[in-house]
Scaffold this motif. Structure first.
Motif, PDB file in Angstrom:
ATOM      1  N   LEU A  85      25.278  26.279  30.959  1.00  0.00           N
ATOM      2  CA  LEU A  85      25.247  25.918  32.379  1.00  0.00           C
ATOM      3  C   LEU A  85      26.651  25.854  32.965  1.00  0.00           C
ATOM      4  N   MET A  86      27.606  25.328  32.212  1.00  0.00           N
ATOM      5  CA  MET A  86      28.981  25.249  32.707  1.00  0.00           C
ATOM      6  C   MET A  86      29.581  26.636  32.924  1.00  0.00           C
ATOM      7  N   GLN A  87      29.247  27.567  32.051  1.00  0.00           N
ATOM      8  CA  GLN A  87      29.736  28.933  32.236  1.00  0.00           C
ATOM      9  C   GLN A  87      29.154  29.559  33.500  1.00  0.00           C
ATOM     10  N   VAL A  88      27.863  29.292  33.746  1.00  0.00           N
ATOM     11  CA  VAL A  88      27.235  29.810  34.971  1.00  0.00           C
ATOM     12  C   VAL A  88      27.893  29.197  36.210  1.00  0.00           C
ATOM     13  N   LEU A  89      28.167  27.892  36.149  1.00  0.00           N
ATOM     14  CA  LEU A  89      28.814  27.222  37.280  1.00  0.00           C
ATOM     15  C   LEU A  89      30.236  27.732  37.486  1.00  0.00           C
TER      16      LEU A  89
ATOM     17  N   VAL B  92      31.235  30.769  36.963  1.00  0.00           N
ATOM     18  CA  VAL B  92      31.080  32.044  37.678  1.00  0.00           C
ATOM     19  C   VAL B  92      30.797  31.782  39.149  1.00  0.00           C
ATOM     20  N   GLY B  93      29.953  30.788  39.422  1.00  0.00           N
ATOM     21  CA  GLY B  93      29.654  30.446  40.813  1.00  0.00           C
ATOM     22  C   GLY B  93      30.868  29.953  41.567  1.00  0.00           C
ATOM     23  N   GLN B  94      31.797  29.298  40.863  1.00  0.00           N
ATOM     24  CA  GLN B  94      33.014  28.797  41.506  1.00  0.00           C
ATOM     25  C   GLN B  94      33.892  29.932  42.000  1.00  0.00           C
ATOM     26  N   ALA B  95      33.707  31.133  41.438  1.00  0.00           N
ATOM     27  CA  ALA B  95      34.518  32.275  41.862  1.00  0.00           C
ATOM     28  C   ALA B  95      34.085  32.845  43.208  1.00  0.00           C
ATOM     29  N   ILE B  96      32.944  32.400  43.723  1.00  0.00           N
ATOM     30  CA  ILE B  96      32.488  32.873  45.039  1.00  0.00           C
ATOM     31  C   ILE B  96      33.454  32.368  46.103  1.00  0.00           C
ATOM     32  N   PRO B  97      33.958  33.264  46.990  1.00  0.00           N
ATOM     33  CA  PRO B  97      34.875  32.799  48.043  1.00  0.00           C
ATOM     34  C   PRO B  97      34.231  31.713  48.904  1.00  0.00           C
ATOM     35  N   LYS B  98      35.049  30.753  49.305  1.00  0.00           N
ATOM     36  CA  LYS B  98      34.516  29.609  50.057  1.00  0.00           C
ATOM     37  C   LYS B  98      33.959  30.029  51.409  1.00  0.00           C
ATOM     38  N   LEU B  99      34.561  31.047  52.020  1.00  0.00           N
ATOM     39  CA  LEU B  99      34.038  31.524  53.301  1.00  0.00           C
ATOM     40  C   LEU B  99      32.645  32.104  53.119  1.00  0.00           C
ATOM     41  N   ALA B 100      32.428  32.833  52.010  1.00  0.00           N
ATOM     42  CA  ALA B 100      31.098  33.377  51.730  1.00  0.00           C
ATOM     43  C   ALA B 100      30.102  32.248  51.476  1.00  0.00           C
TER      44      ALA B 100
ATOM     45  N   ALA C 242      27.963  23.128  57.281  1.00  0.00           N
ATOM     46  CA  ALA C 242      29.363  22.983  56.873  1.00  0.00           C
ATOM     47  C   ALA C 242      29.497  21.924  55.780  1.00  0.00           C
ATOM     48  N   ILE C 243      28.844  20.780  55.951  1.00  0.00           N
ATOM     49  CA  ILE C 243      28.889  19.728  54.938  1.00  0.00           C
ATOM     50  C   ILE C 243      28.233  20.201  53.642  1.00  0.00           C
ATOM     51  N   PHE C 244      27.124  20.921  53.771  1.00  0.00           N
ATOM     52  CA  PHE C 244      26.445  21.428  52.569  1.00  0.00           C
ATOM     53  C   PHE C 244      27.338  22.403  51.806  1.00  0.00           C
ATOM     54  N   GLY C 245      27.989  23.318  52.521  1.00  0.00           N
ATOM     55  CA  GLY C 245      28.885  24.256  51.866  1.00  0.00           C
ATOM     56  C   GLY C 245      30.064  23.567  51.196  1.00  0.00           C
ATOM     57  N   LEU C 246      30.643  22.578  51.872  1.00  0.00           N
ATOM     58  CA  LEU C 246      31.748  21.816  51.284  1.00  0.00           C
ATOM     59  C   LEU C 246      31.271  21.023  50.064  1.00  0.00           C
ATOM     60  N   TRP C 247      30.058  20.496  50.140  1.00  0.00           N
ATOM     61  CA  TRP C 247      29.492  19.743  49.016  1.00  0.00           C
ATOM     62  C   TRP C 247      29.336  20.623  47.783  1.00  0.00           C
ATOM     63  N   VAL C 248      28.797  21.820  47.976  1.00  0.00           N
ATOM     64  CA  VAL C 248      28.620  22.741  46.852  1.00  0.00           C
ATOM     65  C   VAL C 248      29.969  23.128  46.255  1.00  0.00           C
ATOM     66  N   ALA C 249      30.964  23.369  47.119  1.00  0.00           N
ATOM     67  CA  ALA C 249      32.298  23.739  46.631  1.00  0.00           C
ATOM     68  C   ALA C 249      32.963  22.608  45.871  1.00  0.00           C
ATOM     69  N   THR C 250      32.548  21.371  46.145  1.00  0.00           N
ATOM     70  CA  THR C 250      33.180  20.198  45.537  1.00  0.00           C
ATOM     71  C   THR C 250      32.535  19.804  44.215  1.00  0.00           C
ATOM     72  N   LEU C 251      31.307  20.251  43.971  1.00  0.00           N
ATOM     73  CA  LEU C 251      30.548  19.786  42.821  1.00  0.00           C
ATOM     74  C   LEU C 251      31.185  20.114  41.483  1.00  0.00           C
ATOM     75  N   LEU C 252      31.566  21.384  41.286  1.00  0.00           N
ATOM     76  CA  LEU C 252      31.936  21.836  39.944  1.00  0.00           C
ATOM     77  C   LEU C 252      33.128  21.097  39.345  1.00  0.00           C
ATOM     78  N   PRO C 253      34.259  20.938  40.061  1.00  0.00           N
ATOM     79  CA  PRO C 253      35.393  20.257  39.419  1.00  0.00           C
ATOM     80  C   PRO C 253      35.058  18.850  38.933  1.00  0.00           C
TER      81      PRO C 253
END
Length: 205
Positions: free
Chosen positions: A86-90, A92-100, A116-127
């Motif tokens: 699962l961490m490897q999949v995540l 890969v997902g982190q490599a998606i550009p934030k604008l996309a 906007a909040i949802f997109g920022l939330w998803v970008a914040t999850l992995l780290p």
């Protein structure tokens, strides 16, 4: 007849002084114009700063509430085999550009602060989830074995041994996540989320 002579180097020194005075005058004029512009847009800057910081704060709090328990769950011995995949999949997902990512959120939720909040939330999850997972895995085994020998339950070991030893790594993940969120938040303007991106992109144009 006595002729007055300038000391050697006096003329270059005078030129340097004149250049310095001109540079200071030009800088003062530019600073005055900059402060006048700031005063003109002060209300917009304050309003949009509050908008952006609100989005960042909401996304960060939601990410901490979700990602820390997820990292704890994945770090349990019974979950470690699936957690690595699962961490490897995540990752890969982190490599998606934030604008996309924001564009995908807009496609799903429409225009406004919510996507906007949802997109920022998803970008914040992995780290946060990744650092929680790795921090708990890095707790020395002798500490856990000693706690087990003292009769502690798994929950007590988690609260009294594992989490205190992993706190530094977890907070490092939170710090990284906040840096990503603050850097991505100005792009929320492009999907109607508001924030300082409006002033930034207007200034670029």
């Amino acid at each position: 007849m006595n002729v007055f002579r300038h000391p050697r180097g006096a003329t270059p020194l005078a030129g340097m002084l004149i250049a310095l005075v001109l540079a200071m005058t030009s800088t003062a004029a530019r600073a005055e114009g900059w402060f006048a512009g700031c005063d003109q847009y002060r209300g917009d800057v304050i309003h949009q700063s509050v908008q952006m910081m609100s989005m960042v704060a909401i996304a960060a709090v939601l990410a901490i509430v979700v990602a820390v328990p997820a990292g704890v769950y994945l770090s349990r011995p019974s979950q470690r085999r699936g957690a690595a995949v699962l961490m490897q999949v995540l990752n890969v997902g982190q490599a998606i550009p934030k604008l996309a990512l924001l564009a995908l959120a807009m496609s799903a939720l429409g225009i406004g602060a919510a996507p906007a909040i949802f997109g920022l939330w998803v970008a914040t999850l992995l780290p946060i989830a990744l650092n929680t997972y790795e921090g708990l895995r890095a707790v020395p085994r002798p500490l856990i074995e000693a706690a087990t020998g003292m009769g502690m339950t798994p929950l007590q070991i988690l609260w009294r041994v594992e989490l205190p030893n992993a706190t530094y790594v977890i907070f490092a993940g939170v710090r990284t996540a906040l840096a990503i969120t603050v850097g991505t938040a100005p792009l929320a303007f492009l999907i109607g989320g508001g924030g300082l991106g409006e002033l930034i992109f207007t200034g670029i144009d």
